[in-house]
Design a protein around this motif. Sequence first.
Motif, PDB file in Angstrom:
ATOM      1  N   TYR A  36       0.843  -1.200   0.000  1.00  0.00           N
ATOM      2  CA  TYR A  36       0.000   0.000   0.000  1.00  0.00           C
ATOM      3  C   TYR A  36       0.876   1.248   0.000  1.00  0.00           C
ATOM      4  O   TYR A  36       0.580   2.229  -0.688  1.00  0.00           O
ATOM      5  N   ASP A  37       1.977   1.195   0.743  1.00  0.00           N
ATOM      6  CA  ASP A  37       2.913   2.310   0.758  1.00  0.00           C
ATOM      7  C   ASP A  37       3.511   2.519  -0.633  1.00  0.00           C
ATOM      8  O   ASP A  37       3.592   3.648  -1.128  1.00  0.00           O
ATOM      9  N   PHE A  38       3.902   1.442  -1.313  1.00  0.00           N
ATOM     10  CA  PHE A  38       4.408   1.551  -2.682  1.00  0.00           C
ATOM     11  C   PHE A  38       3.323   2.073  -3.628  1.00  0.00           C
ATOM     12  O   PHE A  38       3.603   2.852  -4.539  1.00  0.00           O
ATOM     13  N   PHE A  39       2.087   1.635  -3.431  1.00  0.00           N
ATOM     14  CA  PHE A  39       0.982   2.101  -4.272  1.00  0.00           C
ATOM     15  C   PHE A  39       0.774   3.604  -4.119  1.00  0.00           C
ATOM     16  O   PHE A  39       0.614   4.325  -5.109  1.00  0.00           O
ATOM     17  N   LEU A  40       0.771   4.084  -2.880  1.00  0.00           N
ATOM     18  CA  LEU A  40       0.614   5.517  -2.651  1.00  0.00           C
ATOM     19  C   LEU A  40       1.763   6.308  -3.263  1.00  0.00           C
ATOM     20  O   LEU A  40       1.551   7.359  -3.881  1.00  0.00           O
ATOM     21  N   TYR A  41       2.967   5.809  -3.084  1.00  0.00           N
ATOM     22  CA  TYR A  41       4.124   6.511  -3.635  1.00  0.00           C
ATOM     23  C   TYR A  41       4.087   6.506  -5.158  1.00  0.00           C
ATOM     24  O   TYR A  41       4.431   7.496  -5.803  1.00  0.00           O
ATOM     25  N   GLY A  42       3.662   5.391  -5.758  1.00  0.00           N
ATOM     26  CA  GLY A  42       3.549   5.324  -7.211  1.00  0.00           C
ATOM     27  C   GLY A  42       2.488   6.268  -7.743  1.00  0.00           C
ATOM     28  O   GLY A  42       2.682   6.926  -8.778  1.00  0.00           O
TER      29      GLY A  42
ATOM     30  N   GLY B  46       6.279   5.769   8.304  1.00  0.00           N
ATOM     31  CA  GLY B  46       5.498   6.960   8.600  1.00  0.00           C
ATOM     32  C   GLY B  46       6.340   8.222   8.571  1.00  0.00           C
ATOM     33  O   GLY B  46       5.911   9.262   8.054  1.00  0.00           O
ATOM     34  N   TRP B  47       7.555   8.141   9.096  1.00  0.00           N
ATOM     35  CA  TRP B  47       8.445   9.294   9.087  1.00  0.00           C
ATOM     36  C   TRP B  47       8.816   9.669   7.650  1.00  0.00           C
ATOM     37  O   TRP B  47       8.846  10.856   7.302  1.00  0.00           O
ATOM     38  N   ARG B  48       9.076   8.672   6.815  1.00  0.00           N
ATOM     39  CA  ARG B  48       9.414   8.940   5.417  1.00  0.00           C
ATOM     40  C   ARG B  48       8.242   9.591   4.703  1.00  0.00           C
ATOM     41  O   ARG B  48       8.401  10.535   3.930  1.00  0.00           O
ATOM     42  N   ARG B  49       7.056   9.096   4.956  1.00  0.00           N
ATOM     43  CA  ARG B  49       5.867   9.658   4.316  1.00  0.00           C
ATOM     44  C   ARG B  49       5.659  11.116   4.758  1.00  0.00           C
ATOM     45  O   ARG B  49       5.386  11.985   3.959  1.00  0.00           O
ATOM     46  N   ARG B  50       5.819  11.376   6.040  1.00  0.00           N
ATOM     47  CA  ARG B  50       5.636  12.739   6.543  1.00  0.00           C
ATOM     48  C   ARG B  50       6.733  13.664   6.026  1.00  0.00           C
ATOM     49  O   ARG B  50       6.466  14.805   5.673  1.00  0.00           O
TER      50      ARG B  50
END
Length: 142
Positions: free
Chosen positions: A51-57, A120-124
């Motif tokens: 899901y994290d890869f999907f959001l980043y993509g 989470g830190w990377r996303r923020r």
Amino acid sequence: MPPRGPPTTTTELAPPPGDPAPPRQPRVAGSLLGKRRVLASAFVGTTIEWYDFFLYGTASALIFSTQFFPQASPLAGTVASFATLAVGIVVRPLGGIIAGHLGDRIGRKSLLVASLLLMGWRRRSSACCPSSPRSAGGRSSG
């Protein structure tokens, strides 16, 4: 010969020398529950990671090319933003090797919590990166 009652001494409990011990029956309920728990944990972890890869993509396709590569052409910006996603996917096996080693040393639960916090830190931190003036509503500062 008198009938035998329950064993009263330790010599009657032990099998005779040379007699193999009876095979132990596996605990089916305990091992099945453990397998389900491991399967559920692996499923949840993989789902969160992809899901994290999907959001980043999705963000790479829609946002990152204009936010982080404003001087490049639209095609080059999109390719550059997808290249950052590709690096993450290619390096994933190396992260698995390192995480497996650390999980064996410090514990898998601690490593799971640490990896979720890092995600989470990377996303923020990517959300807090400054954008270019050109991408702010099409206005440029020059």
